[in-house]
Design a protein around this motif. Sequence first.
Motif, PDB file in Angstrom:
ATOM      1  N   UNK A  88     -24.491  75.675  -9.294  1.00  0.00           N
ATOM      2  CA  UNK A  88     -25.464  76.638  -9.812  1.00  0.00           C
ATOM      3  C   UNK A  88     -24.884  78.044  -9.759  1.00  0.00           C
ATOM      4  N   UNK A  89     -24.077  78.296  -8.679  1.00  0.00           N
ATOM      5  CA  UNK A  89     -23.501  79.624  -8.520  1.00  0.00           C
ATOM      6  C   UNK A  89     -22.572  79.958  -9.676  1.00  0.00           C
ATOM      7  N   UNK A  90     -21.800  78.953 -10.116  1.00  0.00           N
ATOM      8  CA  UNK A  90     -20.832  79.237 -11.166  1.00  0.00           C
ATOM      9  C   UNK A  90     -21.507  79.514 -12.492  1.00  0.00           C
ATOM     10  N   UNK A  91     -22.702  78.919 -12.672  1.00  0.00           N
ATOM     11  CA  UNK A  91     -23.346  79.124 -13.955  1.00  0.00           C
ATOM     12  C   UNK A  91     -24.315  80.311 -13.925  1.00  0.00           C
ATOM     13  N   UNK A  92     -24.381  80.992 -12.795  1.00  0.00           N
ATOM     14  CA  UNK A  92     -25.318  82.094 -12.664  1.00  0.00           C
ATOM     15  C   UNK A  92     -24.942  83.256 -13.586  1.00  0.00           C
ATOM     16  N   UNK A  93     -25.903  83.798 -14.272  1.00  0.00           N
ATOM     17  CA  UNK A  93     -25.530  84.876 -15.169  1.00  0.00           C
ATOM     18  C   UNK A  93     -25.324  86.193 -14.414  1.00  0.00           C
ATOM     19  N   UNK A  94     -24.716  87.119 -15.132  1.00  0.00           N
ATOM     20  CA  UNK A  94     -24.312  88.391 -14.505  1.00  0.00           C
ATOM     21  C   UNK A  94     -25.490  89.162 -13.915  1.00  0.00           C
ATOM     22  N   UNK A  95     -26.601  89.142 -14.665  1.00  0.00           N
ATOM     23  CA  UNK A  95     -27.770  89.901 -14.214  1.00  0.00           C
ATOM     24  C   UNK A  95     -28.258  89.367 -12.866  1.00  0.00           C
ATOM     25  N   UNK A  96     -28.267  88.045 -12.773  1.00  0.00           N
ATOM     26  CA  UNK A  96     -28.716  87.421 -11.535  1.00  0.00           C
ATOM     27  C   UNK A  96     -27.739  87.743 -10.404  1.00  0.00           C
ATOM     28  N   UNK A  97     -26.452  87.684 -10.705  1.00  0.00           N
ATOM     29  CA  UNK A  97     -25.439  88.014  -9.702  1.00  0.00           C
ATOM     30  C   UNK A  97     -25.687  89.402  -9.128  1.00  0.00           C
ATOM     31  N   UNK A  98     -26.008  90.330 -10.022  1.00  0.00           N
ATOM     32  CA  UNK A  98     -26.260  91.705  -9.596  1.00  0.00           C
ATOM     33  C   UNK A  98     -27.471  91.796  -8.668  1.00  0.00           C
ATOM     34  N   UNK A  99     -28.487  90.995  -8.989  1.00  0.00           N
ATOM     35  CA  UNK A  99     -29.715  91.043  -8.176  1.00  0.00           C
ATOM     36  C   UNK A  99     -29.488  90.552  -6.752  1.00  0.00           C
ATOM     37  N   UNK A 100     -28.531  89.652  -6.594  1.00  0.00           N
ATOM     38  CA  UNK A 100     -28.336  89.095  -5.251  1.00  0.00           C
ATOM     39  C   UNK A 100     -27.053  89.579  -4.577  1.00  0.00           C
ATOM     40  N   UNK A 101     -26.229  90.330  -5.322  1.00  0.00           N
ATOM     41  CA  UNK A 101     -24.872  90.663  -4.834  1.00  0.00           C
ATOM     42  C   UNK A 101     -24.862  91.363  -3.474  1.00  0.00           C
ATOM     43  N   UNK A 102     -25.926  92.129  -3.175  1.00  0.00           N
ATOM     44  CA  UNK A 102     -25.922  92.856  -1.902  1.00  0.00           C
ATOM     45  C   UNK A 102     -26.971  92.316  -0.945  1.00  0.00           C
ATOM     46  N   UNK A 103     -27.470  91.117  -1.233  1.00  0.00           N
ATOM     47  CA  UNK A 103     -28.470  90.533  -0.328  1.00  0.00           C
ATOM     48  C   UNK A 103     -27.805  89.457   0.527  1.00  0.00           C
ATOM     49  N   UNK A 104     -27.673  89.704   1.827  1.00  0.00           N
ATOM     50  CA  UNK A 104     -26.906  88.769   2.658  1.00  0.00           C
ATOM     51  C   UNK A 104     -27.543  87.394   2.815  1.00  0.00           C
ATOM     52  N   UNK A 105     -28.830  87.248   2.516  1.00  0.00           N
ATOM     53  CA  UNK A 105     -29.433  85.912   2.626  1.00  0.00           C
ATOM     54  C   UNK A 105     -29.361  85.171   1.296  1.00  0.00           C
TER      55      UNK A 105
END
Length: 489
Positions: A42-59
């Motif tokens: 799922x991580x590999x198919x995650x889109x960029x916008x989603x990556x940005x939303x979680x990129x700085x969330x340690x959980x």
Amino acid sequence: MTPPQSSGVLSPPSEAVTDITIAKNSIKKTGDSCGCSSNTSAATSMDEKMRERIAKHPCYSEEAHHHYARMHVAVAPACNIQCNYCNRKYDCANESRPGVVSELLTPEEAAHKVLVIAGKIPQMTVLGIAGPGDPLANPEKTFRTFELIADKAPDIKLCLSTNGLMLPDHVEKIKALNVDHVTITINMVDPEIGTKIYPWVHYRRKRYKGLQAAQILHERQMEGLQALKEADILCKVNSVMIPGINDEHLVEVDRVIRENGAFLHNIMPLISAPEHGTHFGLTGQRGPNPKELKKLQDECADSNMKMMRHCRQCRADAVGLLGEDRSQEFTKDKFMEMDSQYDFELRQEVHSGIEKFKEEIKAAKAKVRPSERVKNSPKILVAVATKGGGIVNQHFGHAKEFQIFEVDANEAKFVGHRKIDQYCQGGYGEDATLEYVIKAISDCKAILVSKVGECPKAELREAGLQVIEAYDVIEKVAREFYDQNADKF
Ligand code: CLF
Ligand code: SF4
């Protein structure tokens, strides 16, 4: 024992967490590799916008948890349900270790604490409210705290963890406050099973028991999950694995929450002991062992939804990287004496440094992976001593936990952690502790540490563990070890 030595190639990011100057300068150019793993397809198919939303969330991001910190403020004392793994004397066990008590704060005190810590630990990117009761059983205090922080520290992400009973009533407010991450603890989707976990719920001024209580909770949780999805708020679901009660059922829970839009599933082990005074503790209900937990997580990870494996069941007043506990540096008597040093620009600078470092890690990870995927390569586990940053950078004797990586010919993947007692106490190693440490990682083939003394090294080897001393990127060290020993696995 000799203290850990830096190779000079990579600076330890955990130092960066404690010191702004080091943080700004710690990202050195390196042709070498570093690594931390994202753990599902799922991580590999995650889109960029989603990556940005979680990129700085340690959980929400396993990768982020090596670099960014979170903090909790304990502003919510009341709760509206009873879980059999909870004792009201302590913090909400849905998002916290049982037996831990936090100092209660007013929203104003909480906001001051956040600003103090945002200055001292610029890598702290998320403020969570997770107790000590249920945040949505205390909506005024919870939302007032969020309002104060959003106003004064707009770069801090707001996060909330709830049992879900009152969630449907508050999704609109949560959205309006720009709280982008909400956790619901869902332990069952079958109220019959719920009756073994929840003796009562208090809903709309009435107390319900038995099946009716579990039914209400289940319906409200599902309604809340749907509402979060419609509001486009990222939802993580926590589930407490209770052997013999909901362990097999959690596969069904995983399926249902995924179908209803949950982003991430965090299956946590029940922690239960008589001294916690909980119903489960007093009736001898055991928690799962690491193997049972991993087996269930693996089974659910097949479902293609991200599976969180790096949860540390932290306290309702936790501060720091997951896995380190700095809450005692910021008790009320201490932080009330400190001035806020919140500096938006400085924080942004530190974050860009971390992002650059993460890019180096990504590039280096690509280097140690084979150009073509190797099929049917046996998997092994290794235990890693690390202070963070995706690097083997901790002395064996100083470790309070080991990160566990599953390694094969393709990759080294983070799959969990094991808490241990620190071996080195006041300069001396404890034999009894060593025995316990060895037991905790007995299913691993190797232990990766920055340094280890000769005595424990010999005993670790005798117990069948290969001891690798290195100061480098976890994935690189683990993959090299694997390649050199592949014929033995
Ligand atoms: Fe806190 Fe929870 Fe937000 Fe994280 S914790 S409210 S989502 S900021 Fe994280 Fe701690 Fe596990 Fe919770 S490691 S207990 S999952
Ligand atoms: Fe305890 Fe949290 Fe359950 Fe409330 S929701 S009973 S505080 S574990």
